[in-house]
Design an enzyme around this catalytic site. Structure first.
Site, PDB file in Angstrom:
ATOM      1  N   ASP A  16       0.827  -1.215   0.000  1.00  0.00           N
ATOM      2  CA  ASP A  16       0.000   0.000   0.000  1.00  0.00           C
ATOM      3  C   ASP A  16       0.858   1.260   0.000  1.00  0.00           C
ATOM      4  OD1 ASP A  16      -2.377   1.356  -0.059  1.00  0.00           O
ATOM      5  OD2 ASP A  16      -2.802   1.128   2.089  1.00  0.00           O
ATOM      6  N   HIS A  33       2.557   3.319  -9.060  1.00  0.00           N
ATOM      7  CA  HIS A  33       2.359   1.891  -9.344  1.00  0.00           C
ATOM      8  C   HIS A  33       3.564   1.332 -10.106  1.00  0.00           C
ATOM      9  CE1 HIS A  33      -1.573   2.206  -7.704  1.00  0.00           C
ATOM     10  NE2 HIS A  33      -2.094   2.901  -8.687  1.00  0.00           N
ATOM     11  N   LEU A 127      11.486 -19.664  -4.531  1.00  0.00           N
ATOM     12  CA  LEU A 127      10.403 -18.959  -3.848  1.00  0.00           C
ATOM     13  C   LEU A 127       9.089 -19.154  -4.609  1.00  0.00           C
ATOM     14  CD1 LEU A 127       9.516 -16.543  -1.843  1.00  0.00           C
ATOM     15  CD2 LEU A 127      10.012 -15.057  -3.782  1.00  0.00           C
TER      16      LEU A 127
END
Ligand code: IPE
Ligand code: IPE
Ligand code: MG
Length: 242
Positions: A16, A33, A127
């Site tokens: 956020d 973004h 991962l």
């Protein structure tokens, strides 16, 4: 003296503050973004390096469709470009990408890019990166409930087969529970992120806005995690636990 540093097995990040990061610099929200994608790339490599096994990143919530068409369209294009190009650095490092969320009403070009990166990385064992896109915990619980009801209706399961593990196995992705949830930008809420999976997660709320949440900030978060005393409802007094 400090003993070995514990690394959470499954980390969730509510990414956020992109919009505020851009606004503070006099830039359009889209610039925030875009900067966020750079941070995702760096962070994922770092998480792989330090030994995080599963990372769930909240990229777009079911509620984010409430934003302006311009912002939503920009984000959809950014996702498509990221999966097709930007995130290839992660693919080269053995990161396995999976998605959580509803496919409807994502545009076809985004779905195509998602399917491709999943297919290209499905055999990797580095991962596991679970990207929560058009994701909401409520939608997930509804979808899982419907799936389980169908199984019951078709006679594939008995009522007593339904238990917490069975529900977990039937969520969008069957991943281990979250150990640690980080939400950047100082907001103290969950905003519909993985509520079932986070039942015993530790939470960490740094003030830093997501584009600035770099490797050093991540390491600070891990230090904080190492000072938590996880009891899971019991009474043990261990200083550190994973
Ligand atoms: C998070 O940053 C990214 C998405 C929700 C897609 P925001 O866009 O929510 O940034 P702020 O909270 O407005 O600063
Ligand atoms: C949560 O951030 C969703 C993502 C980070 C993808 P929001 O910015 O959408 O959350 P609220 O609206 O402040 O709760
Ligand atoms: Mg926000």
């Amino acid at each position: 003296m400090d003993t070995e540093r514990k690394i959470p097995n499954h980390v969730g990040i509510i990414m956020d503050g992109n919009g505020r990061w851009a606004t503070k610099r006099g830039l359009p929200r889209s610039a925030g973004h875009k900067a966020g994608v750079e941070t995702v790339k760096k962070l994922c490599l770092h998480m792989a390096d330090v030994g995080v096994k599963y990372a769930s990143l909240y990229a777009f919530s079911t509620e984010n469709f409430k934003r302006s068409a311009d912002e939503v369209n920009y984000l959809m294009d950014l996702f498509m470009i990221s999966f097709n190009k930007e995130m290839r650095t992660l693919v080269d490092r053995g990161v396995k990408v999976v998605f959580s969320g509803r496919r409807e009403p994502l545009p076809g070009k985004v779905l195509k890019a998602m399917d491709k990166i999943v297919e290209d990385t499905k055999d990797f064992d580095g991962l596991t990166l679970n990207i929560c896109l058009n994701y909401g915990s409520h939608a997930e619980i509804v979808d899982t409930t419907k799936k389980i009801c169908e199984m019951y209706k078709n006679g594939e399961i008995e009522l007593d087969d339904i238990n917490p593990e069975f529900i977990q196995h039937n969520l969008y992705q069957d991943l281990p529970p979250l150990d640690f949830v980080i939400r950047t930008s100082g907001e103290l809420r969950v905003s519909n992120f993985m509520m079932y999976q986070a039942s015993y997660a530790e939470f960490y709320f740094p003030e830093v806005l997501f584009p600035d949440f770099n490797e050093e900030e991540f390491d600070k978060a891990i230090d904080a995690f190492n000072h938590r005393n996880r009891r899971f409802g019991g009474v043990n007094n261990e200083k550190k636990s994973n």
